[in-house]
Design a protein around this motif. Structure first.
Motif, PDB file in Angstrom:
ATOM      1  N   VAL B   5       3.487   1.794  18.592  1.00 54.48           N
ATOM      2  CA  VAL B   5       3.906   1.264  17.299  1.00 54.48           C
ATOM      3  C   VAL B   5       3.470   2.239  16.208  1.00 54.48           C
ATOM      4  O   VAL B   5       2.308   2.647  16.166  1.00 54.48           O
ATOM      5  N   LEU B   6       4.403   2.634  15.368  1.00 53.88           N
ATOM      6  CA  LEU B   6       4.046   3.455  14.207  1.00 53.88           C
ATOM      7  C   LEU B   6       3.830   2.498  13.045  1.00 53.88           C
ATOM      8  O   LEU B   6       4.701   1.688  12.738  1.00 53.88           O
ATOM      9  N   ALA B   7       2.675   2.594  12.427  1.00 48.48           N
ATOM     10  CA  ALA B   7       2.399   1.659  11.336  1.00 48.48           C
ATOM     11  C   ALA B   7       1.711   2.374  10.201  1.00 48.48           C
ATOM     12  O   ALA B   7       0.993   3.356  10.399  1.00 48.48           O
ATOM     13  N   LYS B   8       1.939   1.875   9.016  1.00 45.18           N
ATOM     14  CA  LYS B   8       1.437   2.552   7.819  1.00 45.18           C
ATOM     15  C   LYS B   8       0.809   1.547   6.858  1.00 45.18           C
ATOM     16  O   LYS B   8       1.355   0.462   6.661  1.00 45.18           O
ATOM     17  N   THR B  34      -0.663  -3.872   5.172  1.00 48.15           N
ATOM     18  CA  THR B  34       0.176  -3.279   6.212  1.00 48.15           C
ATOM     19  C   THR B  34       1.619  -3.341   5.737  1.00 48.15           C
ATOM     20  O   THR B  34       2.057  -4.365   5.213  1.00 48.15           O
ATOM     21  N   ASN B  35       2.336  -2.259   5.910  1.00 45.83           N
ATOM     22  CA  ASN B  35       3.747  -2.265   5.551  1.00 45.83           C
ATOM     23  C   ASN B  35       4.433  -3.451   6.242  1.00 45.83           C
ATOM     24  O   ASN B  35       4.313  -3.629   7.455  1.00 45.83           O
ATOM     25  N   LEU B  36       5.108  -4.252   5.454  1.00 47.74           N
ATOM     26  CA  LEU B  36       5.709  -5.492   5.943  1.00 47.74           C
ATOM     27  C   LEU B  36       6.480  -5.323   7.258  1.00 47.74           C
ATOM     28  O   LEU B  36       6.303  -6.075   8.207  1.00 47.74           O
ATOM     29  N   PHE B  37       7.353  -4.326   7.304  1.00 48.27           N
ATOM     30  CA  PHE B  37       8.198  -4.143   8.483  1.00 48.27           C
ATOM     31  C   PHE B  37       7.375  -3.726   9.708  1.00 48.27           C
ATOM     32  O   PHE B  37       7.770  -3.982  10.841  1.00 48.27           O
ATOM     33  N   ASP B  38       6.237  -3.078   9.450  1.00 47.08           N
ATOM     34  CA  ASP B  38       5.395  -2.641  10.563  1.00 47.08           C
ATOM     35  C   ASP B  38       4.689  -3.827  11.207  1.00 47.08           C
ATOM     36  O   ASP B  38       4.323  -3.791  12.382  1.00 47.08           O
ATOM     37  N   GLU B  39       4.479  -4.896  10.439  1.00 41.23           N
ATOM     38  CA  GLU B  39       3.914  -6.120  11.027  1.00 41.23           C
ATOM     39  C   GLU B  39       4.881  -6.674  12.063  1.00 41.23           C
ATOM     40  O   GLU B  39       4.476  -7.136  13.123  1.00 41.23           O
ATOM     41  N   THR B  60      -1.092   5.939  13.368  1.00 37.79           N
ATOM     42  CA  THR B  60      -0.816   6.138  11.952  1.00 37.79           C
ATOM     43  C   THR B  60      -1.190   7.546  11.527  1.00 37.79           C
ATOM     44  O   THR B  60      -2.029   8.197  12.151  1.00 37.79           O
ATOM     45  N   LEU B  61      -0.541   7.995  10.466  1.00 41.79           N
ATOM     46  CA  LEU B  61      -0.833   9.292   9.879  1.00 41.79           C
ATOM     47  C   LEU B  61      -1.253   9.034   8.437  1.00 41.79           C
ATOM     48  O   LEU B  61      -0.493   8.419   7.674  1.00 41.79           O
ATOM     49  N   GLY B  62      -2.455   9.455   8.101  1.00 42.91           N
ATOM     50  CA  GLY B  62      -2.911   9.257   6.729  1.00 42.91           C
ATOM     51  C   GLY B  62      -4.412   9.288   6.632  1.00 42.91           C
ATOM     52  O   GLY B  62      -5.118   9.165   7.636  1.00 42.91           O
ATOM     53  N   LEU B 114       8.229   1.405  18.547  1.00 41.68           N
ATOM     54  CA  LEU B 114       8.655   0.468  17.507  1.00 41.68           C
ATOM     55  C   LEU B 114       8.103   0.945  16.168  1.00 41.68           C
ATOM     56  O   LEU B 114       6.940   1.324  16.071  1.00 41.68           O
ATOM     57  N   CYS B 115       8.944   0.943  15.158  1.00 41.74           N
ATOM     58  CA  CYS B 115       8.422   1.234  13.828  1.00 41.74           C
ATOM     59  C   CYS B 115       9.196   0.425  12.807  1.00 41.74           C
ATOM     60  O   CYS B 115      10.212  -0.203  13.139  1.00 41.74           O
ATOM     61  N   GLY B 116       8.703   0.405  11.584  1.00 38.28           N
ATOM     62  CA  GLY B 116       9.358  -0.369  10.544  1.00 38.28           C
ATOM     63  C   GLY B 116      10.652   0.309  10.114  1.00 38.28           C
ATOM     64  O   GLY B 116      10.860   1.504  10.313  1.00 38.28           O
ATOM     65  N   LYS B 117      11.513  -0.470   9.522  1.00 37.61           N
ATOM     66  CA  LYS B 117      12.777   0.042   8.996  1.00 37.61           C
ATOM     67  C   LYS B 117      12.513   0.977   7.814  1.00 37.61           C
ATOM     68  O   LYS B 117      13.228   1.943   7.580  1.00 37.61           O
ATOM     69  N   GLN B 118      11.469   0.681   7.085  1.00 41.28           N
ATOM     70  CA  GLN B 118      11.214   1.430   5.849  1.00 41.28           C
ATOM     71  C   GLN B 118       9.766   1.199   5.435  1.00 41.28           C
ATOM     72  O   GLN B 118       9.247   0.101   5.592  1.00 41.28           O
ATOM     73  N   ALA B 119       9.137   2.234   4.881  1.00 40.04           N
ATOM     74  CA  ALA B 119       7.799   2.056   4.303  1.00 40.04           C
ATOM     75  C   ALA B 119       8.005   1.753   2.826  1.00 40.04           C
ATOM     76  O   ALA B 119       8.750   2.465   2.147  1.00 40.04           O
ATOM     77  N   THR B 120       7.363   0.704   2.346  1.00 36.51           N
ATOM     78  CA  THR B 120       7.702   0.237   0.995  1.00 36.51           C
ATOM     79  C   THR B 120       6.980   1.019  -0.104  1.00 36.51           C
ATOM     80  O   THR B 120       6.996   0.603  -1.249  1.00 36.51           O
ATOM     81  N   ARG B 124      11.675   5.576   1.997  1.00 35.32           N
ATOM     82  CA  ARG B 124      12.600   6.558   2.560  1.00 35.32           C
ATOM     83  C   ARG B 124      13.431   6.002   3.699  1.00 35.32           C
ATOM     84  O   ARG B 124      14.599   6.330   3.832  1.00 35.32           O
ATOM     85  N   GLY B 125      12.793   5.231   4.568  1.00 37.73           N
ATOM     86  CA  GLY B 125      13.524   4.689   5.715  1.00 37.73           C
ATOM     87  C   GLY B 125      14.083   5.776   6.613  1.00 37.73           C
ATOM     88  O   GLY B 125      15.210   5.689   7.099  1.00 37.73           O
ATOM     89  N   GLU B 126      13.331   6.835   6.829  1.00 36.69           N
ATOM     90  CA  GLU B 126      13.822   7.986   7.598  1.00 36.69           C
ATOM     91  C   GLU B 126      13.096   8.179   8.930  1.00 36.69           C
ATOM     92  O   GLU B 126      13.654   8.749   9.869  1.00 36.69           O
ATOM     93  N   ILE B 127      11.838   7.737   8.965  1.00 40.52           N
ATOM     94  CA  ILE B 127      10.979   8.127  10.087  1.00 40.52           C
ATOM     95  C   ILE B 127      11.518   7.692  11.456  1.00 40.52           C
ATOM     96  O   ILE B 127      11.537   8.491  12.395  1.00 40.52           O
ATOM     97  N   GLY B 128      11.951   6.438  11.586  1.00 32.76           N
ATOM     98  CA  GLY B 128      12.391   5.948  12.897  1.00 32.76           C
ATOM     99  C   GLY B 128      13.484   6.802  13.504  1.00 32.76           C
ATOM    100  O   GLY B 128      13.315   7.375  14.593  1.00 32.76           O
TER     101      GLY B 128
HETATM  102  N1  AMP Z   1       2.265   7.922   7.764  1.00 30.97           N
HETATM  103  C1  AMP Z   1       2.777   7.121   8.702  1.00 30.97           C
HETATM  104  N2  AMP Z   1       2.029   6.742   9.765  1.00 30.97           N
HETATM  105  C2  AMP Z   1       2.537   5.924  10.721  1.00 30.97           C
HETATM  106  N3  AMP Z   1       3.779   5.432  10.677  1.00 30.97           N
HETATM  107  C3  AMP Z   1       4.563   5.778   9.645  1.00 30.97           C
HETATM  108  C4  AMP Z   1       4.114   6.628   8.604  1.00 30.97           C
HETATM  109  N4  AMP Z   1       5.111   6.780   7.710  1.00 30.97           N
HETATM  110  C5  AMP Z   1       6.138   6.023   8.169  1.00 30.97           C
HETATM  111  N5  AMP Z   1       5.816   5.419   9.326  1.00 30.97           N
HETATM  112  C6  AMP Z   1       6.634   4.503  10.158  1.00 30.97           C
HETATM  113  O1  AMP Z   1       8.005   4.738   9.877  1.00 30.97           O
HETATM  114  C7  AMP Z   1       8.601   3.599   9.270  1.00 30.97           C
HETATM  115  C8  AMP Z   1       9.604   4.023   8.229  1.00 30.97           C
HETATM  116  O2  AMP Z   1       8.947   4.762   7.233  1.00 30.97           O
HETATM  117  P1  AMP Z   1       9.675   5.626   6.130  1.00 30.97           P
HETATM  118  O3  AMP Z   1      10.701   6.443   6.802  1.00 30.97           O
HETATM  119  O4  AMP Z   1       8.585   6.453   5.522  1.00 30.97           O
HETATM  120  O5  AMP Z   1      10.262   4.648   5.159  1.00 30.97           O
HETATM  121  C9  AMP Z   1       7.443   2.778   8.750  1.00 30.97           C
HETATM  122  O6  AMP Z   1       7.794   1.427   8.656  1.00 30.97           O
HETATM  123  C10 AMP Z   1       6.382   3.059   9.792  1.00 30.97           C
HETATM  124  O7  AMP Z   1       6.600   2.272  10.939  1.00 30.97           O
END
Ligand code: AMP
Ligand code: FAD
Lengths: 324, 260
Positions: B5-8, B34-39, B60-62, B114-120, B124-128
């Protein structure tokens, strides 16, 4: 000459509204020294050609059995291959569910930068600057690309729709030459949930109801007002969680982000999570019986009153004005 | 099933966000969640494990408070965590961030990401989809239902008013949307375990990445500055009884703002 490539997303046999917004932008840029191309997946209908061709120098339709239903892998590979063959500087697409789903893959395939959900593009600056909301719209971020090609997806309703008659460009069909192995995902079925309905993200007018509506049956009132205005009905999360309305209509942080010309907020408090999804609407009207409701801090016009009196009165008045 | 699970950790939606005087950055009130979608992603991972066995790893990265999301994941029931907190990883665009995360995912064998649709925060909603492409795997975006059987997954995702049912072979990547599930509240025993846990880290070199490929250096998009959103002039309250106010509102919308 610098080239732009616009990805045209379709709805039925027509371009989506957000694609027409980008094509309008493209038509303007054609007179400013850009070569503008469009790309559509599958054969273009006559209706689509009529709308798209006046805006572009060329419209390419990529045909391939693999592209018959949408998959992120298939669309991404087909678009990336096409980009490699025409070398555009920028690739533009609507920030729709589909656009936001497959263009990040294209970015990785091409080693390209991507700016998602842009609300403004400053073409005259060098490098081109893109404005995109962050933190639910509480700040705007101005970004630019360090190399090209690069990709921009744009938020629906952020660019004006003003395509005009023009010299039509050429239409070309091209075999995308994909193989079934390129796509691992298999679309089992696509159920039409809301036949032909305009999505909240693309609607010009949205009438959103909150918990103040008291129950699902009262939304008929909002449906009537919305229909008169050529709009659709939105919902707050509380209303969706109570199963009064469909998840697809939820506006806000965990729902959709909308920017209609007119947003009428009815019986909703204006929680920050909701505001995040509608703050870029052009004109916001709030109807709430509580004068302290937060929605009034974000509205242009407010009526403090009982929605069950105000909404029917507005509907009657608009009917009169429209002569219905 | 090995599930990653990728979570932020992101600023709480109610946290104040202010633009620094010179526009170069944001000042954000230090309130996090926790980013809502990551829950939803964490919850779904745990449900899959409960049904099919296996392990759940949260990545997580950060820096700084970012670790908290790993502790939340462990408290909810995840088995393992991995932290990428080398400053070289920070401030990347979607591309550089997804590159690092995809390498972290690949460290051990996995079946599902599994990751969220978007980090709030960055919205960006790009990572997945990017992670899926870096790993050369299929993905299904914005899922509201997921079933696993016979090395395959069947996911439902709403696409512009329609509902698509998509089948993918595993391994595969999924991004989660509201409607997928209701995230559980951690039990106190989980919270205790999470507090005591030593969190493993991975460095860029352990992931086979150079500094130039990561963070700001590896980014293809540059944030030049932040601007304030357009401010509204403040609400104009329309007075009178319901009929009067309604008539006046309609008049304004038709004659003044011309939106009708
Ligand atoms: N720094 C991060 N560390 C871990 N997961 C991340 C990180 N940034 C984004 N994600 C994952 O990617 C999803 C979409 O993020 P984003 O594309 O940044 O909107 C988030 O909901 C997380 O599941
Ligand atoms: C992580 C997270 C994400 C969220 N995402 C979203 C989201 O995407 N979208 C969203 O909307 N919410 C979201 N929420 C929920 C949000 O915080 C609010 O709880 C929700 O928006 C409140 O809905 P409401 O305005 O319909 O209800 P309420 O807050 O209960 O407001 C009802 C309003 O109706 C008014 N009213 C009642 N009767 C009448 C009447 N007869 N006439 C006129 N006015 C009347 C009341 O004065 C009140 O202001 C989220 C919350 C969290 C924690």
């Amino acid at each position: 000459m610098e080239r732009l490539l616009i990805f045209v997303e379709t709805k039925g046999d027509r371009p989506r509204k957000v694609s027409m917004e980008l094509l309008s932008e493209g038509q303007k840029l054609r007179t400013q020294g850009y070569a503008v191309e469009a790309l559509v997946m599958g054969k273009a209908s006559e209706a689509l050609k009529q709308e798209v061709l006046p805006c572009v120098d060329r419209l390419v339709s990529l045909t391939d059995a693999v592209l018959q239903s949408y998959t992120a892998e298939g669309y991404a590979l087909a678009l990336a291959n096409h980009v490699r063959s025409i070398n555009p500087k920028l690739i533009l697409a609507g920030a729709t569910q589909i656009g936001r789903d497959f263009l990040p893959r294209v970015a990785v395939m091409l080693g390209a930068g991507i700016a998602s959900d842009a609300t403004e593009i400053r073409w005259k600056e060098d490098p081109v600057k893109i404005i995109r909301p962050v933190h639910g719209g509480r700040a705007l971020s101005q970004v630019s690309f360090l190399n090209y090609p690069a990709i921009i997806t744009t938020r629906p309703n952020s660019f004006p729709l003003e395509a005009q008659a023009g010299t039509p460009g050429e239409y070309v069909e091209k075999d995308a030459a994909m193989s079934v192995e390129d796509v691992k995902a298999k679309v089992v079925k696509v159920e039409e949930v809301t036949k032909g309905k305009v999505d909240v993200t693309e609607a010009d007018v949205i009438v959103t109801g909150g918990r103040g509506m008291k129950g699902p049956e009262n939304f008929v009132m909002l449906e009537e007002l919305a229909a008169l205005l050529g709009g659709v009905v939105g919902a707050t999360r509380s209303v969706v969680d109570a199963k009064w309305r469909d998840q697809q209509d939820q506006v806000g942080k965990s729902g959709k982000t909308v920017s209609p010309k007119l947003y009428i907020a009815v019986g909703l408090s204006g929680a920050i999570h909701h505001i995040m999804g509608m703050d870029t609407s052009k004109v916001i009207v709030a109807i709430n019986k509580d004068e302290k409701a937060n929605i009034f801090n974000y509205a242009d016009y407010g009526i403090v009153g009982d929605l069950f009196e105000v909404v029917p009165a507005m509907t009657q008045d608009i009917k009169k004005r429209l002569g219905k | 099933m090995n599930i990653v699970v990728l979570a932020k950790q992101v600023p709480d939606p109610e946290a104040f966000v202010e633009i620094r005087g010179d526009g170069t950055g944001l000042e954000i009130e230090p309130k996090f969640a926790t980013n809502l979608f990551d829950e939803f992603a964490l919850e779904e991972a745990l449900r899959i494990r409960e049904k099919h066995g296996g392990k759940v790893k949260v990545v997580t990265l950060g820096g700084g408070k970012a670790t908290e999301v790993l502790r939340t994941g462990i408290a909810m029931g995840a088995d393992e965590a991995l932290l990428l907190d080398d400053p070289a990883f920070f401030d990347g665009d979607g591309y550089a961030t997804a590159l690092a995360l995809s390498r972290a995912i690949k460290k051990d064998p996995f079946d599902i990401v599994l990751c969220g649709k978007q980090a709030t925060d960055d919205d960006r909603g790009e990572i997945g989809p990017m992670v899926a492409q870096f790993l050369n795997l299929p993905h299904v975006g914005g899922i509201t239902k997921l079933e696993i059987a016979d090395g395959k997954a069947t996911a439902e995702s709403p696409v512009e008013g329609n509902k698509a049912v998509v089948e993918v072979p595993l391994p595969a990547v999924f991004t989660t949307a509201k409607g997928l599930n209701e995230a559980r509240v951690p039990l106190i025993t989980g919270v205790m375990k999470a507090m005591k846990m030593q969190i493993p880290k991975a460095t860029p070199s352990e992931l086979g990445l150079s500094q130039e490929e990561l963070g700001k250096a590896g980014s293809k998009v540059r944030i030049e500055r932040y601007l304030p959103p357009k401010k509204r002039a403040g609400v104009r309250l329309i007075t009178g009884d319901a009929a009067e106010a309604a008539a006046e509102a309609v008049r304004i919308l038709v004659d003044e703002t011309r939106v009708i």
